[in-house]
Every structure is written in C-alpha cells, then in structure tokens.
Design a protein around this motif. Structure first.
Motif, mmCIF file in Angstrom:
data_model
loop_
_atom_site.group_PDB
_atom_site.id
_atom_site.type_symbol
_atom_site.label_atom_id
_atom_site.label_comp_id
_atom_site.label_asym_id
_atom_site.label_seq_id
_atom_site.Cartn_x
_atom_site.Cartn_y
_atom_site.Cartn_z
ATOM 1 N N LEU A 132 84.396 -21.438 -52.815
ATOM 2 C CA LEU A 132 84.477 -21.364 -51.362
ATOM 3 C C LEU A 132 83.078 -21.456 -50.757
ATOM 4 C CD1 LEU A 132 87.035 -18.425 -50.990
ATOM 5 C CD2 LEU A 132 87.514 -20.883 -50.869
ATOM 6 N N VAL A 133 82.954 -22.218 -49.678
ATOM 7 C CA VAL A 133 81.670 -22.359 -48.995
ATOM 8 C C VAL A 133 81.610 -21.315 -47.888
ATOM 9 C CG1 VAL A 133 80.119 -23.931 -47.783
ATOM 10 C CG2 VAL A 133 81.721 -24.835 -49.473
ATOM 11 N N GLU B 278 86.767 -25.570 -49.313
ATOM 12 C CA GLU B 278 87.120 -24.837 -48.090
ATOM 13 C C GLU B 278 85.898 -24.087 -47.559
ATOM 14 O OE1 GLU B 278 90.022 -21.165 -46.579
ATOM 15 O OE2 GLU B 278 90.204 -21.961 -48.632
ATOM 16 N N VAL B 279 85.678 -24.193 -46.258
ATOM 17 C CA VAL B 279 84.589 -23.454 -45.611
ATOM 18 C C VAL B 279 85.156 -22.174 -45.022
ATOM 19 C CG1 VAL B 279 82.858 -23.462 -43.783
ATOM 20 C CG2 VAL B 279 83.260 -25.539 -45.138
ATOM 21 N N PHE C 82 79.878 -27.219 -40.778
ATOM 22 C CA PHE C 82 80.073 -27.509 -42.191
ATOM 23 C C PHE C 82 81.527 -27.814 -42.513
ATOM 24 C CE2 PHE C 82 75.769 -26.130 -42.661
ATOM 25 C CZ PHE C 82 75.322 -26.883 -43.741
ATOM 26 N N ARG C 83 82.449 -27.215 -41.795
ATOM 27 C CA ARG C 83 83.867 -27.523 -42.012
ATOM 28 C C ARG C 83 84.135 -28.996 -41.713
ATOM 29 N NH1 ARG C 83 85.538 -23.317 -39.401
ATOM 30 N NH2 ARG C 83 85.590 -22.008 -41.267
ATOM 31 N N GLU C 84 83.588 -29.477 -40.589
ATOM 32 C CA GLU C 84 83.790 -30.871 -40.209
ATOM 33 C C GLU C 84 82.955 -31.817 -41.067
ATOM 34 O OE1 GLU C 84 83.212 -31.404 -36.034
ATOM 35 O OE2 GLU C 84 84.606 -29.803 -35.480
ATOM 36 N N ALA C 85 81.714 -31.413 -41.375
ATOM 37 C CA ALA C 85 80.826 -32.288 -42.147
ATOM 38 C C ALA C 85 81.352 -32.514 -43.556
ATOM 39 C CB ALA C 85 79.428 -31.685 -42.205
ATOM 40 N N LEU C 86 81.817 -31.456 -44.218
ATOM 41 C CA LEU C 86 82.326 -31.626 -45.571
ATOM 42 C C LEU C 86 83.613 -32.453 -45.572
ATOM 43 C CD1 LEU C 86 81.655 -28.195 -47.329
ATOM 44 C CD2 LEU C 86 80.273 -30.270 -47.320
ATOM 45 N N ASP D 176 79.389 -22.594 -39.162
ATOM 46 C CA ASP D 176 80.607 -22.684 -39.970
ATOM 47 C C ASP D 176 81.465 -23.864 -39.556
ATOM 48 O OD1 ASP D 176 80.985 -21.310 -37.536
ATOM 49 O OD2 ASP D 176 82.745 -20.256 -38.298
ATOM 50 N N GLU D 177 81.577 -24.104 -38.251
ATOM 51 C CA GLU D 177 82.377 -25.216 -37.756
ATOM 52 C C GLU D 177 81.744 -26.547 -38.142
ATOM 53 O OE1 GLU D 177 82.647 -24.518 -33.586
ATOM 54 O OE2 GLU D 177 83.947 -22.762 -33.799
#
Length: 248
Positions: free
Chosen positions: A149-150, A208-209, A196-200, A193-194
């Motif tokens: 988990l990230v 999962e972030v 990295f969620r979109e970037a990954l 957090d948002e």
C-alpha cells in the motif's frame, strides 16, 4: 561566459548545460564521469580555470543520514574553496523548498547545512529552492509503500517538471547574484494523496494509495505546507497532465 555545472551529466545538470549552451555560453558538464570529483577534489581546479559562474546541482549517491551529510559538507566545502581560489563571481546551488521547515528529515538537514556553508562563504551566491520533480513520482511512491500500500499524507504538494527547474536554474546562473534564494514550483497545487492516486493510475500502477495523516515522507512526518513554496514563487509552465512522462 564560462559556466561550470557540477553534476552536469545528471537529470537536471544535463538540461542546464544544454540551455546555457543554446544561449551561447561555454557550459561545462563537471562530474565524476568527466573527471571532476568534488568529494576528492580531483580535476576541480582545472575545471574551474577561467570560470565566471559555478552551478551546483550535484546530489548525494546515498540518502543514509551520515553519508548524505558527509557528501554535502565535503563536496560544498571543496567547491567553495576552489571557487574562492579561482575568483569565481557567482555560486548557484539547487536546493529544496522547505529545507528549514522539516529539521528532523536527514536529507533536508543536509541540504540546509549546504545552504549555510554557501551563505557564510563570502562568495556571491544564489540558491534555487525547487519542489519535487515530476520525474520522482515513482520513486516517492516506492519509498512510501508498506505491505503493498502506498501511504501518503493529505498535505499540500506542488511538483515541478525537471525542464522547468533547469530553465529556472539557467536563468539565475546568468543573472546578478541574489545573495539569497528564490523558490520555484509547478503551476498546480494538489493534495499529495490525491495527486499520487491519480498519478499512479495514469501510469498504470495498480498499487492502492492510502490516505494516512501520519505517513512519512522519506522518514519524516510533514506538516501541511512543508513541501510547497510561499508567496512570490516562480511557477513552471508544464502541468503534470501535459508532461510526457505521466503515461506508462
């Protein structure tokens, strides 16, 4: 004008060298790959002969606390001594936004020590404080991964493209010494957090972030504005969504 770029064969250094050369300057890439080692002093005096400006974008090969401190203390000390002997008129260093806001972070502490050496050197200087680069997105995610988990804190985040960093450094290098610093950051601000969620997701990374207020950023919890610039920062032109590296 002869400008020596320490770390000139790396990610940012090579871009700075190219921009300065395009402007007609004698831009010299200095690194161990070209026979210049600021830790040992090898090749340093020869490289700086006839130099008007030195740009230091070199980075420590290790992020371990003692090693990163040793690198910046030794490398910067050797460089400043050689510049004083040669009569270099402008020392430009690339640092990080927020080095003084997270004193428990070993890397930030080492970078702040580097800045203080420069400030006390008596040489005309400019320090460019940049936010994290787009190019480091995967590395930050890897560093933040625990049990698959990230874990990312919901703090403010304003990353910048390496090309925009290089442009800012090159601009400062050919200008009058600031005897102070300037901040540069990307044109968009996010919740970390948002972002990295979109970037990954855009990179096709299935991890999962997880939003974690106590998540550590390279070993240290960070506050709301620790990683973003203050008012008056110079903003880059490239948005993350338009950056070529944001896809698989």
């Amino acid at each position: 004008m002869k400008i020596v770029v320490i770390g000139g064969t790396g990610l940012i250094g090579s871009k700075v060298v190219a921009r300065l050369a395009e402007q007609g300057h004698e831009a010299v890439a200095a690194s161990p790959k070209t026979g210049v080692n600021t830790l040992t002093g090898e090749g340093l005096a020869e490289a700086l002969s006839g130099t008007q400006v030195v740009v230091d974008v070199a980075n420590s090969p290790s992020f371990e606390a003692a090693e990163v401190m040793r690198f910046f203390e030794t490398s910067t000390g050797n460089l400043l001594t050689a510049e004083a002997a040669e009569g270099v008129g402008h020392h430009v260093a690339l640092s990080i936004v927020g080095t003084g806001r997270t004193p428990t972070n070993d890397y930030f502490l080492a970078k702040r020590t580097q800045e203080q050496l420069i400030e006390k050197s008596g040489l005309p200087y400019s320090i460019v404080h940049a936010t994290q680069f787009f190019e480091f997105v995967r590395g930050i995610a890897d560093e933040s991964t625990q049990d698959g988990l990230v874990r990312i804190a919901p703090v403010l985040f304003q990353p910048i493209a390496g090309d925009d960093v290089a442009e800012a450094v090159a601009r400062v290098a050919v200008g009058t010494p600031l005897n102070g610093g300037v901040e540069v950051a990307g044109p968009e601000q996010f919740r970390m957090d948002e972002f990295f969620r979109e970037a990954l997701a855009s990179l096709g990374d299935p991890r999962e972030v997880v939003t974690d207020p106590h998540a550590r950023y390279f070993g240290t919890e960070v506050t709301e504005r620790a990683l973003v610039p203050g008012e008056g920062a110079t903003l880059g032109r490239i948005r993350y969504g338009d950056w070529p590296g944001n896809k698989p």
